[in-house]
Design a protein around this motif. Structure first.
Motif, PDB file in Angstrom:
ATOM      1  N   VAL A 131      27.748  26.308 -36.529  1.00 41.88           N
ATOM      2  CA  VAL A 131      27.324  26.822 -37.838  1.00 41.88           C
ATOM      3  C   VAL A 131      27.755  28.274 -38.049  1.00 41.88           C
ATOM      4  O   VAL A 131      28.342  28.598 -39.094  1.00 41.88           O
ATOM      5  CB  VAL A 131      25.798  26.659 -38.015  1.00 41.88           C
ATOM      6  N   PRO A 132      27.499  29.208 -37.100  1.00 37.04           N
ATOM      7  CA  PRO A 132      27.927  30.593 -37.326  1.00 37.04           C
ATOM      8  C   PRO A 132      29.445  30.732 -37.477  1.00 37.04           C
ATOM      9  O   PRO A 132      29.919  31.661 -38.137  1.00 37.04           O
ATOM     10  CB  PRO A 132      27.436  31.329 -36.068  1.00 37.04           C
ATOM     11  N   GLY A 133      30.209  29.826 -36.869  1.00 34.25           N
ATOM     12  CA  GLY A 133      31.664  29.899 -36.966  1.00 34.25           C
ATOM     13  C   GLY A 133      32.243  29.107 -38.115  1.00 34.25           C
ATOM     14  O   GLY A 133      33.468  29.036 -38.260  1.00 34.25           O
ATOM     15  N   GLY A 134      31.398  28.506 -38.954  1.00 36.15           N
ATOM     16  CA  GLY A 134      31.893  27.702 -40.066  1.00 36.15           C
ATOM     17  C   GLY A 134      32.568  26.427 -39.609  1.00 36.15           C
ATOM     18  O   GLY A 134      33.480  25.917 -40.270  1.00 36.15           O
ATOM     19  N   MET A 135      32.127  25.887 -38.476  1.00 32.43           N
ATOM     20  CA  MET A 135      32.754  24.717 -37.883  1.00 32.43           C
ATOM     21  C   MET A 135      31.827  23.520 -38.038  1.00 32.43           C
ATOM     22  O   MET A 135      30.721  23.519 -37.512  1.00 32.43           O
ATOM     23  CB  MET A 135      33.063  24.973 -36.409  1.00 32.43           C
ATOM     24  N   GLU A 136      32.286  22.498 -38.743  1.00 34.93           N
ATOM     25  CA  GLU A 136      31.442  21.345 -39.016  1.00 34.93           C
ATOM     26  C   GLU A 136      31.925  20.094 -38.286  1.00 34.93           C
ATOM     27  O   GLU A 136      31.139  19.377 -37.688  1.00 34.93           O
ATOM     28  CB  GLU A 136      31.404  21.082 -40.523  1.00 34.93           C
ATOM     29  N   TYR A 137      33.235  19.827 -38.368  1.00 30.23           N
ATOM     30  CA  TYR A 137      33.794  18.628 -37.755  1.00 30.23           C
ATOM     31  C   TYR A 137      34.934  19.013 -36.820  1.00 30.23           C
ATOM     32  O   TYR A 137      35.649  19.997 -37.061  1.00 30.23           O
ATOM     33  CB  TYR A 137      34.330  17.674 -38.821  1.00 30.23           C
ATOM     34  N   THR A 138      35.116  18.213 -35.775  1.00 26.14           N
ATOM     35  CA  THR A 138      36.167  18.527 -34.806  1.00 26.14           C
ATOM     36  C   THR A 138      37.010  17.303 -34.492  1.00 26.14           C
ATOM     37  O   THR A 138      36.541  16.164 -34.564  1.00 26.14           O
ATOM     38  CB  THR A 138      35.570  19.080 -33.492  1.00 26.14           C
ATOM     39  N   THR A 139      38.274  17.570 -34.173  1.00 27.21           N
ATOM     40  CA  THR A 139      39.162  16.573 -33.589  1.00 27.21           C
ATOM     41  C   THR A 139      39.656  17.154 -32.283  1.00 27.21           C
ATOM     42  O   THR A 139      40.077  18.319 -32.234  1.00 27.21           O
ATOM     43  CB  THR A 139      40.351  16.262 -34.497  1.00 27.21           C
ATOM     44  N   CYS A 140      39.591  16.366 -31.211  1.00 26.25           N
ATOM     45  CA  CYS A 140      39.936  16.865 -29.886  1.00 26.25           C
ATOM     46  C   CYS A 140      41.213  16.214 -29.375  1.00 26.25           C
ATOM     47  O   CYS A 140      41.430  15.012 -29.569  1.00 26.25           O
ATOM     48  CB  CYS A 140      38.797  16.598 -28.898  1.00 26.25           C
ATOM     49  N   LEU A 141      42.046  17.017 -28.756  1.00 25.34           N
ATOM     50  CA  LEU A 141      43.207  16.516 -28.037  1.00 25.34           C
ATOM     51  C   LEU A 141      42.890  16.684 -26.556  1.00 25.34           C
ATOM     52  O   LEU A 141      42.964  17.778 -26.011  1.00 25.34           O
ATOM     53  CB  LEU A 141      44.462  17.299 -28.431  1.00 25.34           C
ATOM     54  N   VAL A 142      42.492  15.580 -25.929  1.00 19.96           N
ATOM     55  CA  VAL A 142      42.078  15.618 -24.523  1.00 19.96           C
ATOM     56  C   VAL A 142      43.325  15.597 -23.652  1.00 19.96           C
ATOM     57  O   VAL A 142      44.110  14.640 -23.689  1.00 19.96           O
ATOM     58  CB  VAL A 142      41.157  14.426 -24.190  1.00 19.96           C
ATOM     59  N   LEU A 143      43.519  16.670 -22.860  1.00 25.38           N
ATOM     60  CA  LEU A 143      44.730  16.818 -22.057  1.00 25.38           C
ATOM     61  C   LEU A 143      44.554  16.290 -20.642  1.00 25.38           C
ATOM     62  O   LEU A 143      45.463  15.710 -20.060  1.00 25.38           O
ATOM     63  CB  LEU A 143      45.136  18.299 -22.019  1.00 25.38           C
ATOM     64  N   SER A 144      43.400  16.530 -20.062  1.00 25.96           N
ATOM     65  CA  SER A 144      43.104  16.014 -18.725  1.00 25.96           C
ATOM     66  C   SER A 144      41.598  15.893 -18.583  1.00 25.96           C
ATOM     67  O   SER A 144      40.846  16.659 -19.190  1.00 25.96           O
ATOM     68  CB  SER A 144      43.669  16.937 -17.639  1.00 25.96           C
ATOM     69  N   ILE A 145      41.170  14.948 -17.768  1.00 26.55           N
ATOM     70  CA  ILE A 145      39.748  14.738 -17.588  1.00 26.55           C
ATOM     71  C   ILE A 145      39.489  14.171 -16.198  1.00 26.55           C
ATOM     72  O   ILE A 145      40.233  13.324 -15.707  1.00 26.55           O
ATOM     73  CB  ILE A 145      39.183  13.802 -18.684  1.00 26.55           C
ATOM     74  N   SER A 146      38.465  14.696 -15.553  1.00 25.73           N
ATOM     75  CA  SER A 146      38.016  14.188 -14.266  1.00 25.73           C
ATOM     76  C   SER A 146      36.513  14.399 -14.200  1.00 25.73           C
ATOM     77  O   SER A 146      35.909  14.964 -15.122  1.00 25.73           O
ATOM     78  CB  SER A 146      38.720  14.915 -13.111  1.00 25.73           C
ATOM     79  N   ALA A 147      35.920  13.998 -13.086  1.00 28.54           N
ATOM     80  CA  ALA A 147      34.475  14.182 -12.943  1.00 28.54           C
ATOM     81  C   ALA A 147      34.107  15.658 -12.911  1.00 28.54           C
ATOM     82  O   ALA A 147      32.970  16.024 -13.225  1.00 28.54           O
ATOM     83  CB  ALA A 147      33.993  13.492 -11.679  1.00 28.54           C
ATOM     84  N   ARG A 148      35.074  16.509 -12.563  1.00 27.24           N
ATOM     85  CA  ARG A 148      34.758  17.937 -12.407  1.00 27.24           C
ATOM     86  C   ARG A 148      35.260  18.795 -13.557  1.00 27.24           C
ATOM     87  O   ARG A 148      34.609  19.746 -13.961  1.00 27.24           O
ATOM     88  CB  ARG A 148      35.362  18.459 -11.096  1.00 27.24           C
ATOM     89  N   THR A 149      36.419  18.479 -14.112  1.00 25.09           N
ATOM     90  CA  THR A 149      37.007  19.351 -15.114  1.00 25.09           C
ATOM     91  C   THR A 149      37.476  18.565 -16.346  1.00 25.09           C
ATOM     92  O   THR A 149      37.768  17.371 -16.265  1.00 25.09           O
ATOM     93  CB  THR A 149      38.220  20.128 -14.546  1.00 25.09           C
ATOM     94  N   LEU A 150      37.542  19.299 -17.429  1.00 27.81           N
ATOM     95  CA  LEU A 150      38.030  18.751 -18.693  1.00 27.81           C
ATOM     96  C   LEU A 150      38.863  19.821 -19.372  1.00 27.81           C
ATOM     97  O   LEU A 150      38.401  20.944 -19.566  1.00 27.81           O
ATOM     98  CB  LEU A 150      36.852  18.359 -19.585  1.00 27.81           C
ATOM     99  N   GLU A 151      40.117  19.504 -19.678  1.00 30.69           N
ATOM    100  CA  GLU A 151      40.991  20.415 -20.412  1.00 30.69           C
ATOM    101  C   GLU A 151      41.246  19.808 -21.780  1.00 30.69           C
ATOM    102  O   GLU A 151      41.637  18.639 -21.888  1.00 30.69           O
ATOM    103  CB  GLU A 151      42.297  20.649 -19.659  1.00 30.69           C
TER     104      GLU A 151
END
Length: 242
Positions: A114-134
């Protein structure tokens, strides 16, 4: 549809980013301009270290929002939790991870979106594991719940290039770490060791090698180069180094 020239400029900036970190901000700003997004973040979420904002671009992020986001390890990130439950690489709409009706009831929405004027997002998931997410997340204001299909296609085209850049960034990071630890390792060794650059100039001498050079016991130093004290051996030594 994005022009060939705009796509080429986007790729040029992207491939410069692993060597020049400020280029990530320029890349994200270009991507926001093309997709009509308000703010873009390049994030690394670590299970132990929390959220790290590697870069942001687009509209200026209010300082209080950025500070809160950097301290967001205390927050439970609903998007990360959703991706861990259903891991996916590629373009993922925020609505597909966390329904907007649920998102608006989270601390992340109240204190960051809300403070950043951000309502909706689209994510480009580059890498994902149990420990990290880029991930690269593009945020829009009200009225655009989903990213347009042409912009989703652009993100899909960018995905393999982004993966390449992350591999380059990771390799450079490993090289920097090795270089950072090389001198202490050499100094801890009793074996005389000297690092030279491509022009045979001295980059570093450990303490054992310095003592030999000071005593002229086999070799000395002349104008940043190792020189054998026996003139007969100098040509042979130069050939060996080359």
């Amino acid at each position: 549809m994005i022009s060939t020239q705009a796509f080429s400029e986007l790729l040029a900036t992207l491939y410069a980013a692993p060597l020049d970190e400020p280029q990530w901000q320029i890349f994200l700003t270009q991507l926001c301009d093309i997709t009509g997004s308000r703010i873009g973040f390049f994030l690394r979420n670590d299970s132990s270290l929390g959220n790290r904002t590697l870069a942001s671009g687009g509209a200026p992020v209010p300082p209080q929002v950025e500070q809160t986001f950097k301290a967001a390890r205390s927050y439970s990130d609903p998007f990360r939790q959703a991706l861990l439950r259903n891991p996916r690489i590629g373009v993922v709409e925020g609505e597909d991870m966390v329904p907007h009706a649920e998102f608006v009831n989270t601390d992340l929405y109240r204190d960051l979106a809300v403070p950043g004027g951000m309502e909706y997002t689209t994510c480009l998931v580059l890498s994902i594991s149990a420990r990290t997410l880029e991930i690269i997340s593009l945020w829009r204001g009200p009225g655009r719940a989903l990213l347009e299909e042409e912009h989703r296609e652009l993100l899909t085209l960018l995905l393999p290039h982004l993966k390449n850049c992350l591999r380059i960034r990771h390799a450079l990071g490993l090289a920097e770490n090795r270089a950072r630890h090389a001198e202490p390792m050499l100094n801890a060794s009793a074996t005389a060791s000297v690092l030279l650059d491509a022009d045979s100039r001295i980059v570093h001498m450990n303490e054992a090698a310095q003592q030999i050079a000071i005593a002229n016991d086999g070799f000395g130093v002349r104008v940043d180069r190792i020189v054998p004290t026996d003139p007969v051996r100098r040509a042979e030594f130069t050939a060996l180094v080359q």
